[in-house]
Design a protein around this motif. Structure first.
Motif, mmCIF file in Angstrom:
data_model
loop_
_atom_site.group_PDB
_atom_site.id
_atom_site.type_symbol
_atom_site.label_atom_id
_atom_site.label_comp_id
_atom_site.label_asym_id
_atom_site.label_seq_id
_atom_site.Cartn_x
_atom_site.Cartn_y
_atom_site.Cartn_z
ATOM 1 N N LYS A 139 -4.497 -4.173 3.109
ATOM 2 C CA LYS A 139 -3.443 -3.175 3.254
ATOM 3 C C LYS A 139 -2.146 -3.892 3.614
ATOM 4 O O LYS A 139 -2.187 -4.860 4.368
ATOM 5 C CB LYS A 139 -3.806 -2.173 4.361
ATOM 6 N N TYR B 99 -5.867 1.790 -0.552
ATOM 7 C CA TYR B 99 -5.810 3.242 -0.319
ATOM 8 C C TYR B 99 -6.507 3.991 -1.458
ATOM 9 O O TYR B 99 -7.152 5.019 -1.217
ATOM 10 C CB TYR B 99 -4.351 3.693 -0.179
ATOM 11 N N ALA C 275 -0.095 4.372 2.451
ATOM 12 C CA ALA C 275 -0.895 5.547 2.095
ATOM 13 C C ALA C 275 -0.027 6.626 1.466
ATOM 14 O O ALA C 275 -0.414 7.275 0.484
ATOM 15 C CB ALA C 275 -1.596 6.088 3.352
#
Length: 230
Positions: free
Chosen positions: A156, A162, A189
């Motif tokens: 991430k 995601y 996200a």
């Protein structure tokens, strides 16, 4: 503020959001270097954190092939050992697994337990598969499923991480809520269409004035109350 009652799955970041990563690493550093005072331990923690951050950035930029957190943590432990003059292999090996023994925040376990009775709960972590398994067991984290970014060979905020959670959720991204104490994580996200909730932690990355997350909470108990008040 936006309501978050209309979500089907809740996805949680783990490191920093549900467990105290810096606190756990400090404890491991004090164990490895008993003579270290607080200032020395902070210096060693900085050595560790800078290595991890740099290597994950190098992977994201394509300058290094993917390596999971177990590999990078072993490297970080060796850098700390070199900096501190540690030579005992057993001590260095134990330090390398410090990221698998992080303590949960005080509201984590009970809040996950309460939420899991009402909604599917998923963990989404940069921790490698094996490290995440052991961390979950150590901290007593209850999941319906725990996902490691290792599954997509990325960290991430890479979008494919995601997407992994969205695919597992099996519903549109706007029905999936990402919860994190790091604004950078929530931005990632949000870029994939997920709903977002910021939870304050002492070690988090707070939102800026430009961030427009769905909700902000002082702790997990507030979050769970908002999600289950329907």
């Amino acid at each position: 503020m936006a309501e978050i009652h209309d979500v089907d799955v809740v996805v949680f970041d783990v490191l920093g959001t549900l467990v105290d990563e810096p606190g756990g690493l400090r404890a491991a550093l004090h164990e490895a270097v008993p003579a270290a005072d607080d200032a020395w331990a902070e210096e060693l923690l900085t050595v560790w954190q800078r290595h991890v951050e740099l290597e994950q950035q190098r992977i994201a930029q394509g300058h290094r092939a993917y390596a999971n957190t177990e590999v990078i943590d072993r490297e970080a432990a060796q850098r700390v050992a070199d900096h501190a003059g540690l030579a005992d292999p057993a001590t260095i090996a134990r330090l390398a697994t410090a990221g698998q023994r992080l303590p949960p925040w005080g509201d984590t376990v009970a809040s996950l337990e309460r939420l899991a009775q009402r909604l599917p709960v998923v963990g989404l972590s940069n921790a490698g598969r094996t490290a995440l398994l052991r961390l979950n067991a150590h901290a007593g984290l209850r999941w319906h499923q725990a996902l490691s970014s290792e599954a997509v060979l990325a960290y991430k905020p890479a979008p494919e991480v995601y997407q992994l959670a969205i695919d597992i959720a099996g519903c549109p991204p706007e029905r999936v809520l990402m919860v994190a104490a790091h604004a950078w994580d929530l931005r990632g996200a949000q870029a994939k269409g997920m709903r977002t909730a910021y939870v304050h932690r002492p070690v988090g990355d707070p939102p800026t004035g430009a961030d427009a997350f769905d909700r902000r909470f002082n702790g997990l108990d507030e979050l769970v109350t908002a999600l289950t008040a329907r």
